[in-house]
Design a protein around this motif. Structure first.
Motif, PDB file in Angstrom:
ATOM      1  N   THR A 168       1.400  -0.998  -0.352  1.00 50.34           N
ATOM      2  CA  THR A 168       0.546  -0.055   0.161  1.00 50.34           C
ATOM      3  C   THR A 168       1.136   1.256  -0.054  1.00 50.34           C
ATOM      4  O   THR A 168       1.814   1.205   0.398  1.00 50.34           O
ATOM      5  CB  THR A 168      -0.725  -0.152   0.850  1.00 50.34           C
ATOM      6  OG1 THR A 168      -0.158   0.273   2.122  1.00 50.34           O
ATOM      7  CG2 THR A 168      -1.676  -1.260   1.695  1.00 50.34           C
ATOM      8  N   ALA A 169       0.451   1.609  -0.867  1.00 55.58           N
ATOM      9  CA  ALA A 169       0.943   3.710  -0.840  1.00 55.58           C
ATOM     10  C   ALA A 169       0.239   4.591  -0.718  1.00 55.58           C
ATOM     11  O   ALA A 169      -1.569   4.297  -1.459  1.00 55.58           O
ATOM     12  CB  ALA A 169       2.370   3.581  -1.619  1.00 55.58           C
ATOM     13  N   PRO A 170       0.448   6.461  -0.426  1.00 59.94           N
ATOM     14  CA  PRO A 170      -0.160   7.041  -0.597  1.00 59.94           C
ATOM     15  C   PRO A 170      -0.464   7.247  -2.223  1.00 59.94           C
ATOM     16  O   PRO A 170       0.240   6.889  -3.048  1.00 59.94           O
ATOM     17  CB  PRO A 170      -0.129   8.316  -0.649  1.00 59.94           C
ATOM     18  CG  PRO A 170       1.645   7.779   0.663  1.00 59.94           C
ATOM     19  CD  PRO A 170       1.456   6.544  -0.025  1.00 59.94           C
ATOM     20  N   ALA A 171      -1.795   7.854  -2.884  1.00 56.25           N
ATOM     21  CA  ALA A 171      -2.221   8.204  -4.063  1.00 56.25           C
ATOM     22  C   ALA A 171      -1.187   9.210  -4.675  1.00 56.25           C
ATOM     23  O   ALA A 171      -0.524   9.065  -6.202  1.00 56.25           O
ATOM     24  CB  ALA A 171      -3.616   8.634  -4.310  1.00 56.25           C
ATOM     25  N   ASP A 172      -0.828  10.050  -4.278  1.00 56.26           N
ATOM     26  CA  ASP A 172       0.399  11.267  -4.416  1.00 56.26           C
ATOM     27  C   ASP A 172       1.962  10.398  -5.002  1.00 56.26           C
ATOM     28  O   ASP A 172       2.716  10.735  -5.260  1.00 56.26           O
ATOM     29  CB  ASP A 172       0.236  12.224  -3.637  1.00 56.26           C
ATOM     30  CG  ASP A 172       1.009  11.835  -2.555  1.00 56.26           C
ATOM     31  OD1 ASP A 172       1.832  11.058  -2.340  1.00 56.26           O
ATOM     32  OD2 ASP A 172       1.487  12.727  -1.298  1.00 56.26           O
ATOM     33  N   ARG A 173       2.125   9.424  -4.282  1.00 55.60           N
ATOM     34  CA  ARG A 173       3.265   8.214  -4.710  1.00 55.60           C
ATOM     35  C   ARG A 173       3.300   7.702  -6.313  1.00 55.60           C
ATOM     36  O   ARG A 173       3.812   6.247  -6.487  1.00 55.60           O
ATOM     37  CB  ARG A 173       3.653   7.706  -3.620  1.00 55.60           C
ATOM     38  CG  ARG A 173       4.118   8.120  -2.499  1.00 55.60           C
ATOM     39  CD  ARG A 173       4.791   7.587  -1.473  1.00 55.60           C
ATOM     40  NE  ARG A 173       5.208   8.852  -0.003  1.00 55.60           N
ATOM     41  CZ  ARG A 173       5.706   8.608   0.676  1.00 55.60           C
ATOM     42  NH1 ARG A 173       5.570   6.926   1.036  1.00 55.60           N
ATOM     43  NH2 ARG A 173       6.130   9.147   1.709  1.00 55.60           N
ATOM     44  N   ARG A 174       1.902   7.713  -6.903  1.00 57.75           N
ATOM     45  CA  ARG A 174       2.130   6.465  -8.237  1.00 57.75           C
ATOM     46  C   ARG A 174       2.823   6.509  -9.393  1.00 57.75           C
ATOM     47  O   ARG A 174       2.964   5.669  -9.236  1.00 57.75           O
ATOM     48  CB  ARG A 174       0.412   6.644  -8.765  1.00 57.75           C
ATOM     49  CG  ARG A 174      -0.822   6.826  -7.425  1.00 57.75           C
ATOM     50  CD  ARG A 174      -1.738   6.480  -8.216  1.00 57.75           C
ATOM     51  NE  ARG A 174      -3.778   6.573  -7.701  1.00 57.75           N
ATOM     52  CZ  ARG A 174      -4.283   6.638  -7.605  1.00 57.75           C
ATOM     53  NH1 ARG A 174      -4.903   7.541  -8.733  1.00 57.75           N
ATOM     54  NH2 ARG A 174      -5.707   6.877  -6.630  1.00 57.75           N
ATOM     55  N   GLU A 175       3.340   7.420  -9.651  1.00 58.42           N
ATOM     56  CA  GLU A 175       4.226   7.693 -10.468  1.00 58.42           C
ATOM     57  C   GLU A 175       5.870   7.691 -10.165  1.00 58.42           C
ATOM     58  O   GLU A 175       6.609   6.414 -11.121  1.00 58.42           O
ATOM     59  CB  GLU A 175       4.362   9.650 -11.085  1.00 58.42           C
ATOM     60  CG  GLU A 175       2.633   9.530 -11.677  1.00 58.42           C
ATOM     61  CD  GLU A 175       3.100   9.143 -13.167  1.00 58.42           C
ATOM     62  OE1 GLU A 175       3.783   8.573 -13.917  1.00 58.42           O
ATOM     63  OE2 GLU A 175       1.976   8.574 -13.315  1.00 58.42           O
ATOM     64  N   ALA A 176       5.207   6.993  -8.585  1.00 58.65           N
ATOM     65  CA  ALA A 176       7.005   7.469  -8.044  1.00 58.65           C
ATOM     66  C   ALA A 176       7.153   5.895  -8.331  1.00 58.65           C
ATOM     67  O   ALA A 176       8.227   4.873  -8.346  1.00 58.65           O
ATOM     68  CB  ALA A 176       7.429   7.561  -6.511  1.00 58.65           C
ATOM     69  N   ILE A 177       5.496   5.122  -7.331  1.00 60.45           N
ATOM     70  CA  ILE A 177       5.563   3.509  -7.961  1.00 60.45           C
ATOM     71  C   ILE A 177       5.570   2.802  -8.877  1.00 60.45           C
ATOM     72  O   ILE A 177       6.415   1.903  -9.098  1.00 60.45           O
ATOM     73  CB  ILE A 177       4.300   3.275  -7.160  1.00 60.45           C
ATOM     74  CG1 ILE A 177       3.987   3.760  -5.880  1.00 60.45           C
ATOM     75  CG2 ILE A 177       4.182   1.675  -7.936  1.00 60.45           C
ATOM     76  CD1 ILE A 177       4.870   3.122  -4.835  1.00 60.45           C
ATOM     77  N   LEU A 178       5.459   3.602  -9.760  1.00 58.30           N
ATOM     78  CA  LEU A 178       5.522   3.143 -11.283  1.00 58.30           C
ATOM     79  C   LEU A 178       7.010   2.524 -12.011  1.00 58.30           C
ATOM     80  O   LEU A 178       7.339   2.084 -12.595  1.00 58.30           O
ATOM     81  CB  LEU A 178       4.672   4.159 -12.437  1.00 58.30           C
ATOM     82  CG  LEU A 178       3.043   3.443 -12.440  1.00 58.30           C
ATOM     83  CD1 LEU A 178       2.546   4.697 -13.043  1.00 58.30           C
ATOM     84  CD2 LEU A 178       2.668   1.822 -12.537  1.00 58.30           C
ATOM     85  N   ALA A 179       7.377   4.066 -11.681  1.00 52.47           N
ATOM     86  CA  ALA A 179       8.934   3.553 -11.688  1.00 52.47           C
ATOM     87  C   ALA A 179      10.204   3.752 -10.478  1.00 52.47           C
ATOM     88  O   ALA A 179      11.132   2.547 -11.339  1.00 52.47           O
ATOM     89  CB  ALA A 179       9.628   5.507 -11.395  1.00 52.47           C
ATOM     90  N   ALA A 180       9.674   2.848  -9.569  1.00 50.83           N
ATOM     91  CA  ALA A 180      10.405   1.838  -8.934  1.00 50.83           C
ATOM     92  C   ALA A 180      10.252   0.263  -9.525  1.00 50.83           C
ATOM     93  O   ALA A 180      11.089  -0.455  -9.446  1.00 50.83           O
ATOM     94  CB  ALA A 180       9.574   1.783  -7.179  1.00 50.83           C
ATOM     95  N   ALA A 181       8.736   0.187  -9.921  1.00 47.64           N
ATOM     96  CA  ALA A 181       8.321  -1.039 -10.962  1.00 47.64           C
ATOM     97  C   ALA A 181       9.222  -1.198 -12.213  1.00 47.64           C
ATOM     98  O   ALA A 181       9.741  -2.229 -12.208  1.00 47.64           O
ATOM     99  CB  ALA A 181       7.079  -0.949 -10.894  1.00 47.64           C
TER     100      ALA A 181
END
Length: 317
Positions: free
Chosen positions: A263-276
């Motif tokens: 789980t992660a905050p909605a404002d980190r979506r782009e960072a999550i995709l970059a991490a993946a």
């Protein structure tokens, strides 16, 4: 015999340890300032794998499922111990098992530093150790209301392969061939776990089933969740069987995926995709954490989807 078996099959150089295999204890010097992450798993013939399974595949999977626990915490793998009970000495079996085990170990930079052998029903018990900076571990108790819920990879393939093998789900052989690798050769998401440090509020690996393992996060965090069934990532071949109840159960509660749910905050979506992307793995947003307790799965029409099973029961007959 015990010591010759260990020397032949399981003794290798361990430059990351002060002292490895061959003494009463291994000696380790963790990186200064790092915390140790430690996890153990046991695999029994007839319960976690079949006597007909490839020994190299068993070696791969036995370490992979442990590495998945380190991945769920965001830890960097360092060391492992292996305890193995064998009904009899079988040099060919051990050679193949060690090949699969060390292939997985080499992929993730983990060293075998000790363990034990004895005679008995075929049983494998592995302890893995990893390192993580203080305060950066991905824990189960950090989910917050409003967090996005993500999963890596695809769900349900391994469980469908097992259902096919057990005769609970009838698949075309060409279709079964597409899901069987997930059961025998799981991929621990170690690089993704490390990349999620500082981004995810909570995480767990999916070993017992999505609903059961997400449920552990919800219980530890005191939160609820709402999932969209149509958002759950699956192989195209899995989707063709979702009209079958057993196939839907495999996706929701089948287990053996060894993907990460986090789980992660909605404002980190782009960072999550970059991490993946940096970890070379796909991730999918499948729902949201709620303040109210309870876990709801919504069908395509927005109505709650009923489910009876949440995951694998380790003490079921």
């Amino acid at each position: 015999m015990e010591f010759s078996l260990i020397a032949k099959h399981f003794t290798r150089a361990t430059p990351g340890a002060v002292l490895g295999v061959g003494d009463d204890c291994a000696l380790l010097a963790p990186t200064p300032g790092m915390q140790l992450a430690v996890s153990s798993d046991m695999l029994l013939e007839g319960r976690h794998f079949s006597p007909q399974d490839s020994p190299a595949g068993i070696g791969h999977k036995s370490l992979a499922v442990n590495l998945s626990d380190l991945a769920a915490m965001g830890a960097t793998p360092r060391w492992a111990t292996l305890a193995i009970a064998l009904p009899e000495e079988n040099d060919a079996w051990l050679t193949a098992f060690a090949r699969g085990f060390f292939r997985m170990a080499d992929q993730h930079g983990i060293e075998l530093i000790g363990g034990d052998t004895t005679r008995g029903a075929l049983t494998l018990s592995i302890t893995v150790m990893g390192e993580i900076p203080p305060g950066q571990a991905l824990r189960r108790d950090g989910a917050q209301a409003g967090d996005d819920i993500w999963v890596s990879g695809v769900l349900g393939s391994a469980a469908m392969a097992l259902a096919y093998r057990q005769g609970r789900l009838f698949m075309e052989q060409i279709d079964a061939a597409k899901v069987l690798p997930a059961l025998y050769l799981p991929t621990p998401r170690v690089a993704l776990g490390i990349a999620l440090r500082g981004l995810a509020h909570s995480a767990i690996d999916i070993s017992d089933g999505l609903l059961a393992d997400l449920g552990h996060i919800l219980e530890r965090s005191g939160k609820g969740a709402q999932l969209a069934f149509d958002a759950l990532p699956t192989l195209p071949v899995v989707q063709t069987y979702l009209h079958e109840t057993v196939a839907r159960e495999c996706v929701l509660a089948g287990g053996d995926d060894y993907e990460l749910c986090f789980t992660a905050p909605a404002d980190r979506r782009e960072a999550i995709l970059a991490a993946a992307a940096s970890a070379d793995v796909s991730v999918s947003r499948i729902g949201q954490i709620t303040a109210e307790p309870g876990l709801t799965v919504l069908a395509a029409d927005g109505q709650p989807l009923p489910y009876d099973k949440t995951g694998y029961d380790h003490f079921a007959a």
